[in-house]
Design a protein around this motif. Sequence first.
Motif, PDB file in Angstrom:
ATOM      1  N   ASP A  72      -8.171   6.396  -3.850  1.00 58.24           N
ATOM      2  CA  ASP A  72      -7.656   7.656  -3.300  1.00 58.24           C
ATOM      3  C   ASP A  72      -7.857   7.754  -1.794  1.00 58.24           C
ATOM      4  O   ASP A  72      -7.044   8.336  -1.081  1.00 58.24           O
ATOM      5  CB  ASP A  72      -8.323   8.851  -3.978  1.00 58.24           C
ATOM      6  N   ASP A  73      -8.942   7.177  -1.286  1.00 58.49           N
ATOM      7  CA  ASP A  73      -9.246   7.261   0.143  1.00 58.49           C
ATOM      8  C   ASP A  73      -8.608   6.140   0.958  1.00 58.49           C
ATOM      9  O   ASP A  73      -8.658   6.167   2.176  1.00 58.49           O
ATOM     10  CB  ASP A  73     -10.757   7.231   0.367  1.00 58.49           C
ATOM     11  N   ALA A  74      -8.023   5.184   0.299  1.00 51.35           N
ATOM     12  CA  ALA A  74      -7.415   4.056   1.009  1.00 51.35           C
ATOM     13  C   ALA A  74      -6.100   4.494   1.642  1.00 51.35           C
ATOM     14  O   ALA A  74      -5.226   5.029   0.987  1.00 51.35           O
ATOM     15  CB  ALA A  74      -7.171   2.895   0.054  1.00 51.35           C
ATOM     16  N   GLN A  75      -5.986   4.292   2.940  1.00 47.71           N
ATOM     17  CA  GLN A  75      -4.783   4.667   3.669  1.00 47.71           C
ATOM     18  C   GLN A  75      -4.460   3.575   4.674  1.00 47.71           C
ATOM     19  O   GLN A  75      -5.355   2.922   5.209  1.00 47.71           O
ATOM     20  CB  GLN A  75      -4.979   5.974   4.408  1.00 47.71           C
ATOM     21  N   GLN A  76      -3.193   3.415   4.900  1.00 48.86           N
ATOM     22  CA  GLN A  76      -2.763   2.468   5.918  1.00 48.86           C
ATOM     23  C   GLN A  76      -2.344   3.254   7.136  1.00 48.86           C
ATOM     24  O   GLN A  76      -1.640   4.254   7.029  1.00 48.86           O
ATOM     25  CB  GLN A  76      -1.603   1.632   5.408  1.00 48.86           C
ATOM     26  N   GLU A  77      -2.773   2.808   8.300  1.00 49.22           N
ATOM     27  CA  GLU A  77      -2.430   3.507   9.536  1.00 49.22           C
ATOM     28  C   GLU A  77      -1.320   2.744  10.244  1.00 49.22           C
ATOM     29  O   GLU A  77      -1.306   1.528  10.286  1.00 49.22           O
ATOM     30  CB  GLU A  77      -3.652   3.607  10.436  1.00 49.22           C
TER      31      GLU A  77
END
Length: 72
Positions: free
Chosen positions: A64-69
């Motif tokens: 859930d906290d994994a994000q790509q910038e």
Amino acid sequence: YWEHTSFGGARFRSTMTGGDLLGFTLFAGLLTIITLGIAFPWVQARSMHFRCEKISVSSLEAFDDAQQEYKA
């Protein structure tokens, strides 16, 4: 290798056995040879499906906290 792989709090698990892999590999190789390579794309797709069936993740909340910038 999957048993020693983690991503945050998520742990991966593999249920693939040596017998499963041997049976699949022999069948796929035989099918490819018998069809003179025509079945090769089907064998590749089936191989990915076989491997994905055998892998599971212990906790999906860790993703859930994994994000790509995006960096321009």
